[in-house]
Design a protein around this motif. Sequence first.
Motif, PDB file in Angstrom:
ATOM      1  N   GLU A  45       8.150  -7.794   2.362  1.00  0.00           N
ATOM      2  CA  GLU A  45       8.944  -8.601   3.286  1.00  0.00           C
ATOM      3  C   GLU A  45       8.614  -8.240   4.740  1.00  0.00           C
ATOM      4  N   VAL A  46       8.487  -6.934   5.002  1.00  0.00           N
ATOM      5  CA  VAL A  46       8.139  -6.489   6.359  1.00  0.00           C
ATOM      6  C   VAL A  46       6.749  -6.982   6.727  1.00  0.00           C
ATOM      7  N   VAL A  53       6.826 -10.662   7.640  1.00  0.00           N
ATOM      8  CA  VAL A  53       7.452 -10.982   8.916  1.00  0.00           C
ATOM      9  C   VAL A  53       6.614 -10.478  10.096  1.00  0.00           C
ATOM     10  N   SER A  54       6.195  -9.209  10.026  1.00  0.00           N
ATOM     11  CA  SER A  54       5.538  -8.616  11.192  1.00  0.00           C
ATOM     12  C   SER A  54       4.052  -8.354  11.006  1.00  0.00           C
ATOM     13  N   GLY A  55       3.506  -8.665   9.858  1.00  0.00           N
ATOM     14  CA  GLY A  55       2.079  -8.423   9.639  1.00  0.00           C
ATOM     15  C   GLY A  55       1.832  -6.986   9.213  1.00  0.00           C
ATOM     16  N   THR A  56       0.569  -6.632   9.078  1.00  0.00           N
ATOM     17  CA  THR A  56       0.217  -5.300   8.599  1.00  0.00           C
ATOM     18  C   THR A  56       0.073  -4.286   9.720  1.00  0.00           C
ATOM     19  N   ASN A 114       2.368  -3.152  11.811  1.00  0.00           N
ATOM     20  CA  ASN A 114       3.556  -2.349  12.102  1.00  0.00           C
ATOM     21  C   ASN A 114       3.803  -1.365  10.956  1.00  0.00           C
ATOM     22  N   SER A 172       7.575   0.157  10.473  1.00  0.00           N
ATOM     23  CA  SER A 172       8.590  -0.633   9.765  1.00  0.00           C
ATOM     24  C   SER A 172       8.302  -0.687   8.266  1.00  0.00           C
TER      25      SER A 172
END
Length: 175
Positions: A115-116, A119-122, A124, A127
């Motif tokens: 899910e992370v 949403v934010s791509g690889t 980050n 997170s």
Amino acid sequence: MQGLFDQYAAIRDFLELGGDVLDLIVVVIFAMWVLILERIIFFSRQRRRLEQAVRQRWETRPERQSWNAKQVRDALVSRFKLQANAGIPLIKTMVALCPLLGLLGTVTGMIAVFEVMAVSGTGNARSMASGVAMATVPTMAGMVGALSGVFAGIMLSRKADRAVEKLRDSLTMDH
């Protein structure tokens, strides 16, 4: 006193790190060890009194050679066996359940990681780290709980088997 608060904070942080599945694993491990301690207390305190009551009941029987007497003897041993083995299958079930719950924690943690990533791509990694922790900590807790319960379950099962055999051997059919 401060050391106690520090330990409480460390346990709380560990439980938060593992997510909801870790709470369930902790409950299962706690219930399993309550049952294990109950069985240990049974074998250390109540087993002898129970064996003595069965022997006394058998010895007061006037006739111990007939087919009927053998059936009574088997029934006495069978009742004792039920009491000696009470709770042990549930302990073994909880031992088998711990790794499965750990696997459930792994799956839910990996879903959080995906899910992370969605949403934010690889890029980050920070997170994603909480999801990876949520995936690995329940697995470790489930394995540790299962290993501790396996040894106790085997010990209790052998103790129950030995107690039943000892009682069976002591109830002679010679009179």
